[in-house]
Write a protein that holds these residues in place. Structure first.
Motif, PDB file in Angstrom:
ATOM      1  N   LEU C  87       0.872  -1.174   0.000  1.00 10.69           N
ATOM      2  CA  LEU C  87       0.000   0.000   0.000  1.00 10.69           C
ATOM      3  C   LEU C  87       0.909   1.223   0.000  1.00 10.69           C
ATOM      4  CD1 LEU C  87      -3.057   0.904   0.468  1.00 10.69           C
ATOM      5  CD2 LEU C  87      -2.355   1.262   2.851  1.00 10.69           C
ATOM      6  N   GLY C  88       0.796   2.058  -1.032  1.00  9.12           N
ATOM      7  CA  GLY C  88       1.689   3.211  -1.079  1.00  9.12           C
ATOM      8  C   GLY C  88       1.042   4.382  -1.758  1.00  9.12           C
ATOM      9  N   GLY C  89       1.347   5.599  -1.283  1.00 12.70           N
ATOM     10  CA  GLY C  89       0.768   6.789  -1.879  1.00 12.70           C
ATOM     11  C   GLY C  89       1.758   7.926  -1.962  1.00 12.70           C
ATOM     12  N   LEU C 129       4.969   3.958   2.033  1.00 11.00           N
ATOM     13  CA  LEU C 129       5.127   2.606   1.475  1.00 11.00           C
ATOM     14  C   LEU C 129       4.958   1.644   2.639  1.00 11.00           C
ATOM     15  CD1 LEU C 129       5.878   0.557  -0.750  1.00 11.00           C
ATOM     16  CD2 LEU C 129       8.268   0.890  -0.117  1.00 11.00           C
TER      17      LEU C 129
END
Lengths: 273, 273, 273
Positions: C87-89, C129
């Motif tokens: 899950l990363g933004g 991350l």
């Protein structure tokens, strides 16, 4: 920054809108590439002797014939080299390092420093500061010239959209810049895989090592091996065909994934791998 | 990035405007400075008692009369000071530190912390967080007020275009803020040279030390002494005239070099050196 | 950021152009939230099997069923887990970590890595991350799905304007993601306070600890505990009501202070605290 941008856009728009010309709408310029080569010396009457040239990525090439001893010491430069070439950009570290690798192959210089700021002008990656050492200023200048010329090519497999970027680099024979920056084995094929945001990079890296039998030289991520960029990065070496195969597989997956966060990412120049 | 954005906005706007009005062209506003002083308290009915004021660079000045003991300990503040003044901005560390130096000269306060985020809102440099310690809250408030007032001046030799920025600072007599932040010798003339991208900064630094006989206190670059900014920075001390001479020489070269990557960089307010 | 800017420019331009073409003016789209949920798979014929989904903050969710052993080792992952969720933004670390905390509560997974790049696309904060480890790929996928769904909520108390942002997070019962990322005591109420620029964050933190009797787990600032972001951050724990009270007090002060540097900061989705 934003204020400047607003002003800049306003000016451009008002210029277009102009004196009630309905044709204005149809005269919107075609899309230009997001990073375009800068034209040097616009209207300047004289440039410092240190200036060599500019290139894509807000990259500038410079040379100092005889670094001041006080600064030389503070910079921690190798005492053999009084002349230095300087290559640095706002956007991109990989393209500049690959270009520097070609430059050291072609000239009597050494890469004495590679520093990686957190940059890309609000993007997810690095900028760069690369220093060539040389005994003769002509060698330093030549190295910078070669590197600047290479950048058009080495930005070819950099793909970007508003959400992130991907970078793939390949050389059949790594030289001293890649050895210094990434620990690449000299004379062997080398590949670089970068994906941003880092989540996408992780999948690109995994895809690469599954696609072909390559050696993994290193892995970097936001907390380790980067300057806190939002990237996952893999450095690979090995058989020339295997390295290329790994890169091409990673590129395909990376472009598909980054497309889910925005427009289809486009090459900044022209792909070369 | 910015180029893409400009293009994106242009396209959207031209779509809306269509066959536009001729009156529009004549109503283009005169250019405003890229960073303009913020007006505080717009329409707010009440502001927290901690608020002191705002200034250029998205800088805000605040004061806490009695820092909560739990937080005081976690922040690692000197136990002598229960009252603190806070000065922090998105853009600029040098201008705020120079302003803080004037503030400690003028008040009964001490600079107890200088922290430098990687910021400038997508630019190449730092932001800032500066904390004044004081025994009386009135002293802390006064220090913040003085610093906020100084910022208009200390942004005067900051020059920026879309590709980067240059900064030059000078004081005839360094005080405790400059000592804490940069190791500047107390009471002596001090100069600061910053160039971004860092490649340009290196040449500015070299130019400065060649132009006059100054002492080099320190050098910082993307990998050492900065928060991974794309800057090369020099801290100099010495005879007042020599320091100024070094700064002026570096400024001339810096402006010429940064102009090769974009528009001629402009002072954010008015030059003072 | 960019969306805000586009909107801002559009508004200014339309104001100027305005009167002439009233039809145009009325067709300006209503303000869209600065960060909007990305629609995945636009026109792509096939997506890699690793793709799970996307969400606000340029966040992407991915899964690797069987991480290549070479990469697994380089990433330093726990050898128990061959399957990982990713899950990363670009924008936000707090919202993603809070979402990951709900995901580990709901699934048979563990958070094995939390890395925080300096990001937010030119803003003042972090990106993220986060890696989930799982024995079964279905568990990893489920964790990522849960986290993506939570993001709409966990962005609810993120408030932003052009000058900075504020973030407040609350959970009645901290789980393993919050323990790993922030040292939160398991099973207890947990609160997170973030203010940017950091100067504003310091006052928010002080306000929070004064407003209610809470335990201070940690404090982070540009030089310590962050990736050089322009934020001051407080991690608190304690009685559920006290934690909420502290958050609400900090939020009120933060919004008032950040408003002095620009527009009133707006929630990116809908407040939940």
């Amino acid at each position: 920054m934003d204020e400047q941008l607003v002003q800049k856009v306003l000016e451009q728009v008002m210029k277009k809108v102009g004196a009630a010309s309905s044709a204005a709408a149809s005269s919107v310029p075609a899309g230009s590439s997001p990073v375009t080569e800068q034209v040097a010396g616009r209207g300047l009457t004289s440039l410092p002797t240190e200036f060599v040239g500019t290139a894509i990525g807000d990259t500038i090439g410079l040379v100092i014939a005889n670094v001041d001893p006080l600064l030389h010491e503070k910079m921690g430069l190798d005492s053999r080299y009084r002349s230095i070439g300087i290559l640095g950009g706002r956007t991109g570290a990989g393209p500049q390092i690959m270009a520097a690798d070609e430059a050291v192959k072609a000239t009597n210089t050494e890469v004495v420093a590679v520093e990686l700021p957190r940059d890309t002008k609000g993007g997810a990656g690095h900028g760069s500061l690369i220093i060539f050492g040389a005994e003769e200023v002509s060698d330093a200048r030549r190295a910078v010239e070669v590197a600047l010329q290479e950048l058009e090519r080495t930005f070819g497999d950099v793909y970007a959209n508003d959400a992130g970027h991907l970078e793939f680099q390949y050389t059949a024979r790594a030289s001293h810049a890649l050895e210094k920056a990434f620990g690449a084995p000299l004379g062997k094929a080398f590949g670089l895989i970068v994906g941003a945001p880092a989540a996408i990079g992780v999948v690109c890296c995994d895809t690469a090592v599954k696609a072909a039998e390559v050696q993994v030289i290193g892995y970097a991520s936001p907390a380790k091996g980067t300057s806190f960029t939002n990237e996952a990065i893999l450095f690979i070496s090995g058989d020339s065909g295997a390295v290329r195969q790994a890169l091409i597989a990673a590129r395909e997956v990376g472009i598909a994934l980054l497309s889910t966060l925005g427009d289809k990412p486009q090459s900044l120049t022209r792909p070369y791998i």
